[in-house]
Enzyme design. Structure first.
Site, mmCIF file in Angstrom:
data_model
loop_
_atom_site.group_PDB
_atom_site.id
_atom_site.type_symbol
_atom_site.label_atom_id
_atom_site.label_comp_id
_atom_site.label_asym_id
_atom_site.label_seq_id
_atom_site.Cartn_x
_atom_site.Cartn_y
_atom_site.Cartn_z
ATOM 1 N N LYS A 184 -9.450 70.639 -72.329
ATOM 2 C CA LYS A 184 -9.483 72.193 -71.987
ATOM 3 C C LYS A 184 -9.497 72.963 -73.358
ATOM 4 O O LYS A 184 -8.720 72.652 -74.364
ATOM 5 C CB LYS A 184 -7.921 72.719 -71.399
ATOM 6 N N LYS A 201 -12.816 71.502 -77.319
ATOM 7 C CA LYS A 201 -13.465 72.982 -78.095
ATOM 8 C C LYS A 201 -14.723 72.600 -77.972
ATOM 9 O O LYS A 201 -15.457 71.525 -78.236
ATOM 10 C CB LYS A 201 -12.749 73.129 -79.354
ATOM 11 N N GLN A 204 -6.044 72.635 -80.779
ATOM 12 C CA GLN A 204 -5.766 72.960 -79.199
ATOM 13 C C GLN A 204 -5.025 72.156 -78.497
ATOM 14 O O GLN A 204 -4.281 72.173 -77.302
ATOM 15 C CB GLN A 204 -7.342 72.991 -78.696
ATOM 16 N N THR A 252 -4.552 86.668 -74.266
ATOM 17 C CA THR A 252 -4.358 86.227 -75.568
ATOM 18 C C THR A 252 -3.558 87.340 -76.350
ATOM 19 O O THR A 252 -2.688 87.031 -77.060
ATOM 20 C CB THR A 252 -5.606 85.507 -76.208
ATOM 21 N N SER A 288 -5.762 80.605 -68.521
ATOM 22 C CA SER A 288 -6.807 79.769 -68.179
ATOM 23 C C SER A 288 -6.242 78.892 -67.235
ATOM 24 O O SER A 288 -6.834 78.485 -66.113
ATOM 25 C CB SER A 288 -7.657 79.050 -69.249
ATOM 26 N N LYS A 309 -1.461 73.141 -79.083
ATOM 27 C CA LYS A 309 -1.204 74.497 -78.190
ATOM 28 C C LYS A 309 -1.084 74.384 -76.786
ATOM 29 O O LYS A 309 -0.364 74.741 -76.238
ATOM 30 C CB LYS A 309 -2.235 75.208 -78.663
ATOM 31 N N GLY A 365 -13.774 80.779 -73.029
ATOM 32 C CA GLY A 365 -14.516 81.511 -74.052
ATOM 33 C C GLY A 365 -13.894 81.496 -75.350
ATOM 34 O O GLY A 365 -12.899 80.898 -75.567
ATOM 35 N N ASP A 366 -14.481 82.067 -76.539
ATOM 36 C CA ASP A 366 -13.844 82.225 -77.711
ATOM 37 C C ASP A 366 -14.687 83.205 -78.424
ATOM 38 O O ASP A 366 -15.278 83.839 -77.817
ATOM 39 C CB ASP A 366 -13.893 80.815 -78.438
ATOM 40 N N ASN A 422 -11.939 90.474 -78.222
ATOM 41 C CA ASN A 422 -10.977 90.211 -77.162
ATOM 42 C C ASN A 422 -9.612 90.065 -77.413
ATOM 43 O O ASN A 422 -8.679 90.854 -76.908
ATOM 44 C CB ASN A 422 -11.434 89.165 -76.466
HETATM 45 P P1 NDP Z 1 -14.452 88.027 -80.507
HETATM 46 O O1 NDP Z 1 -15.860 87.465 -80.459
HETATM 47 O O2 NDP Z 1 -13.993 88.914 -78.927
HETATM 48 O O3 NDP Z 1 -14.100 88.720 -81.478
HETATM 49 C C1 NDP Z 1 -13.985 88.321 -83.033
HETATM 50 C C2 NDP Z 1 -13.686 89.437 -83.768
HETATM 51 O O4 NDP Z 1 -13.184 88.980 -85.078
HETATM 52 C C3 NDP Z 1 -14.781 90.559 -83.670
HETATM 53 O O5 NDP Z 1 -14.198 91.932 -84.139
HETATM 54 C C4 NDP Z 1 -15.460 90.136 -85.011
HETATM 55 O O6 NDP Z 1 -16.051 91.054 -85.758
HETATM 56 C C5 NDP Z 1 -14.288 89.554 -85.970
HETATM 57 N N1 NDP Z 1 -14.845 88.248 -86.586
HETATM 58 C C6 NDP Z 1 -15.287 87.146 -86.294
HETATM 59 N N2 NDP Z 1 -15.642 86.401 -87.483
HETATM 60 C C7 NDP Z 1 -15.683 87.210 -88.358
HETATM 61 C C8 NDP Z 1 -15.650 86.893 -89.853
HETATM 62 N N3 NDP Z 1 -16.214 85.779 -90.309
HETATM 63 N N4 NDP Z 1 -15.270 87.925 -90.879
HETATM 64 C C9 NDP Z 1 -14.555 88.970 -90.136
HETATM 65 N N5 NDP Z 1 -14.636 89.063 -88.876
HETATM 66 C C10 NDP Z 1 -14.819 88.402 -87.949
HETATM 67 O O7 NDP Z 1 -13.670 86.738 -80.339
HETATM 68 P P2 NDP Z 1 -12.047 86.724 -79.656
HETATM 69 O O8 NDP Z 1 -11.067 87.954 -79.974
HETATM 70 O O9 NDP Z 1 -11.974 85.819 -78.550
HETATM 71 O O10 NDP Z 1 -11.463 85.513 -80.911
HETATM 72 C C11 NDP Z 1 -10.681 86.019 -82.099
HETATM 73 C C12 NDP Z 1 -9.806 84.902 -82.613
HETATM 74 O O11 NDP Z 1 -9.049 84.280 -81.582
HETATM 75 C C13 NDP Z 1 -10.503 83.434 -83.122
HETATM 76 O O12 NDP Z 1 -9.878 82.989 -83.923
HETATM 77 C C14 NDP Z 1 -10.493 82.701 -81.743
HETATM 78 O O13 NDP Z 1 -10.514 81.271 -82.043
HETATM 79 C C15 NDP Z 1 -9.201 83.048 -81.427
HETATM 80 N N6 NDP Z 1 -8.535 82.819 -80.105
HETATM 81 C C16 NDP Z 1 -9.263 83.467 -78.893
HETATM 82 C C17 NDP Z 1 -8.581 83.225 -77.821
HETATM 83 C C18 NDP Z 1 -9.386 83.938 -76.522
HETATM 84 O O14 NDP Z 1 -8.784 83.579 -75.314
HETATM 85 N N7 NDP Z 1 -10.509 84.714 -76.517
HETATM 86 C C19 NDP Z 1 -7.549 82.353 -77.389
HETATM 87 C C20 NDP Z 1 -6.768 81.955 -78.440
HETATM 88 C C21 NDP Z 1 -7.230 82.229 -79.866
HETATM 89 P P3 NDP Z 1 -17.717 91.300 -85.450
HETATM 90 O O15 NDP Z 1 -17.553 92.260 -84.117
HETATM 91 O O16 NDP Z 1 -18.144 92.247 -86.545
HETATM 92 O O17 NDP Z 1 -18.541 90.054 -84.967
HETATM 93 O O1 2IT Z 2 -8.610 79.267 -78.489
HETATM 94 C C1 2IT Z 2 -8.093 79.234 -77.700
HETATM 95 O O2 2IT Z 2 -6.911 78.786 -77.281
HETATM 96 C C2 2IT Z 2 -9.281 79.645 -76.749
HETATM 97 N N1 2IT Z 2 -10.324 80.125 -77.057
HETATM 98 C C3 2IT Z 2 -8.763 79.905 -75.048
HETATM 99 C C4 2IT Z 2 -9.211 78.447 -74.491
HETATM 100 C C5 2IT Z 2 -9.105 78.569 -72.870
HETATM 101 O O3 2IT Z 2 -9.489 77.216 -72.433
HETATM 102 O O4 2IT Z 2 -8.482 79.407 -72.523
#
Ligand code: NDP
Ligand code: 2IT
Length: 448
Positions: free
Chosen positions: A92, A128, A113, A211, A380, A116, A167-168, A242
């Site tokens: 997952k 992943k 992961q 998240t 999830s 976690k 997603g991520d 997100n």
């Molecule tokens: P999104 O794509 O929704 O948002 C990512 C954000 O981070 C955007 O604002 C983006 O800017 C910025 N960003 C991405 N890469 C860079 C970079 N290299 N330098 C500066 N800013 C950057 O992703 P999420 O919010 O889903 O994910 C954010 C983090 O959280 C990741 O590390 C992900 O692995 C982690 N995560 C996500 C989960 C989920 O459920 N979605 C669960 C657990 C962890 P821009 O808009 O300019 O691209």
């Molecule tokens: O990093 C993470 O935990 C995620 N991107 C969410 C993974 C999931 O299966 O919901």
């Protein structure tokens, strides 16, 4: 053999074998450092050489993703799925679409992961995937064609009891919709194959928020355990995707003042607190740049081409919610100078090892992503449960359960750290607690 020597030797092997996988090596180093006290008390795992098995993914799939852009040009990207560990349940973990994606990033994310998911206690293994495809600037039709091609290959390896992506970065409900549509064409309707789905396709209420809300619930439980609360705390969040958006929303709901957020082009400081509805409209609905924010909120300032952790301002809590290694030594020093007392990771591995050391030395409470951002994958798993039962829970039901899970994760990390005489060290607590269940499950399944 002494545990320390065992870990040092194995780490050297990892460094030699995967020399170019810097993020993967970094994740292993943090993990090895943290679990040493556990291995010393439980020598069976060293005797069995279990870690040598654990660090190799059960399966690593790399594939070609050909697609056609709107002008008719052939394009190609690399796709990945790392099925790292299924000791506790089906693989997952999310899918990331970002130009920086490579094998090292996929492996570090999948490795983290595992632990976690173990901390959630919901019977899910670790995986992943993703691609170096950049959704930015692509038309809807291009995104759809890419997702369809990606899924034509990925569908061979996933399924509701086998491997369940979500997603991520760069994969929101739009991409999940297209991925799910293609999966369905090839395999019939199996809603439990992907999570983070749009509600119409069997998604769960509160998954979008999970998240970000979860990170703030974790911090809230931490503060409550010290007789404190989020009320009037000053917070800075990196990212505006997100995780960031819903962390801001929940922090504000619980009385905090969120002063700033960022994207990959720059950052905004709003002295009156971030207007989250405006932020959502710009980033989530219109998919525009964050610089648009100051055109509406004229009291706010925008700084381009700098990362938000360079900002010199007093605040209490830092929530890195963008990407890996966004806080290095320099940024950590700035956080310390700014008077920050808590750093909680919404992103995966946003703090590098030097920065982590510095934060710990300065008694800053650090909540690792493995624990603090587990709310997304936890919901999830609740989505999978709803899909299996053909049920749809209310937002409140899911949200209450999410808060409950985050409390349980916080308590587990705190108690485990204390048990090993590392009080308030949540890195040690999270890694040991996450690892313990996986290691036991691997051991009782024999060599597989
Ligand atoms: P999104 O794509 O929704 O948002 C990512 C954000 O981070 C955007 O604002 C983006 O800017 C910025 N960003 C991405 N890469 C860079 C970079 N290299 N330098 C500066 N800013 C950057 O992703 P999420 O919010 O889903 O994910 C954010 C983090 O959280 C990741 O590390 C992900 O692995 C982690 N995560 C996500 C989960 C989920 O459920 N979605 C669960 C657990 C962890 P821009 O808009 O300019 O691209
Ligand atoms: O990093 C993470 O935990 C995620 N991107 C969410 C993974 C999931 O299966 O919901």
């Amino acid at each position: 053999m002494l545990t320390k020597d065992y870990l040092t030797n194995l780490f050297r092997d990892v460094e030699t074998k995967y020399a170019y996988q810097v993020e993967f090596i970094q994740a292993i180093e943090e993990f090895f450092n943290a679990i040493q006290p556990f291995l010393e008390k439980n020598p069976i795992y060293v005797e069995k050489d279990l870690l040598r098995q654990l660090i190799i993914p059960e399966r690593l799939i790399e594939f070609r993703v050909p697609w056609m852009d709107d002008s008719g040009k052939w394009c190609v990207n690399t796709g990945y799925r790392v099925q790292y560990n299924s000791a506790l349940g089906p693989y997952k973990g999310g899918l990331r679409f970002h130009p920086t994606v490579n094998q090292s990033i996929m492996k570090f994310l999948a490795f983290e992961q595992i632990f976690k998911n173990s901390l959630t206690d919901l019977g899910i293994g670790g995986g992943k995937g993703g691609s170096d495809f950049d959704p930015k600037g692509k038309s809807d039709a291009e995104i759809m064609r890419f997702c369809q091609s990606f899924m034509q290959e990925l569908q061979k390896y996933i399924g509701p009891s086998e491997d369940i992506p979500a997603g991520d970065i760069g994969v929101s409900s739009r991409e999940i919709g297209y991925l799910f549509g293609e999966y369905k064409r090839l395999n019939n309707y199996q809603s439990g194959t992907i999570t983070g789905k749009p509600l119409l396709l069997g998604g769960s209420l509160a998954r979008t928020e999970a998240t970000g809300y979860g990170v703030v619930y974790f911090v809230n439980h931490l503060l409550e355990s010290r007789g404190d609360s989020l009320k009037d705390k000053r917070v800075i969040v990196s990212g505006s995707g997100n995780v960031a958006i819903y962390a801001i929303k929940k922090a504000q709901e619980l009385g905090a003042m969120v002063l700033g957020c960022s994207d990959s082009s720059g950052y905004v400081i709003d002295p009156d607190g971030i207007d989250v509805d405006l932020l959502q409209d710009i980033k989530e609905v219109k998919r525009e740049r964050l610089s648009e924010y100051v055109k509406v909120r004229t009291q706010a300032s925008y700084t381009s081409e700098k990362f938000i952790w360079e900002e010199v301002t007093e605040y209490d809590i830092a929530l890195p919610c963008a990407t890996q290694n966004e806080i290095g030594e320099l940024e950590a020093k700035q956080l310390i100078d700014n008077g920050v007392s808590i750093v909680a990771e919404g992103a995966n591995m946003p703090v590098n090892l030097k920065a982590l050391e510095l934060l710990m030395e300065n008694n800053i409470i650090y909540c690792p992503g493995k624990a603090a951002n587990a709310g997304g994958v936890a919901v999830s798993a609740l989505e999978m449960a709803q899909n299996a039962g053909r049920l749809s829970w209310t937002f409140e039901q899911v949200d209450i359960e999410l808060n409950h899970i985050m409390k349980q994760i916080f308590d587990t990390c705190q108690t485990t750290a204390k048990t090993y005489s590392y009080e308030n060290d949540f890195v040690t607590g999270a890694n040991i607690a996450g690892f313990e269940r996986v290691a036991k499950a691997m051991l009782i399944q024999g060599l597989v």
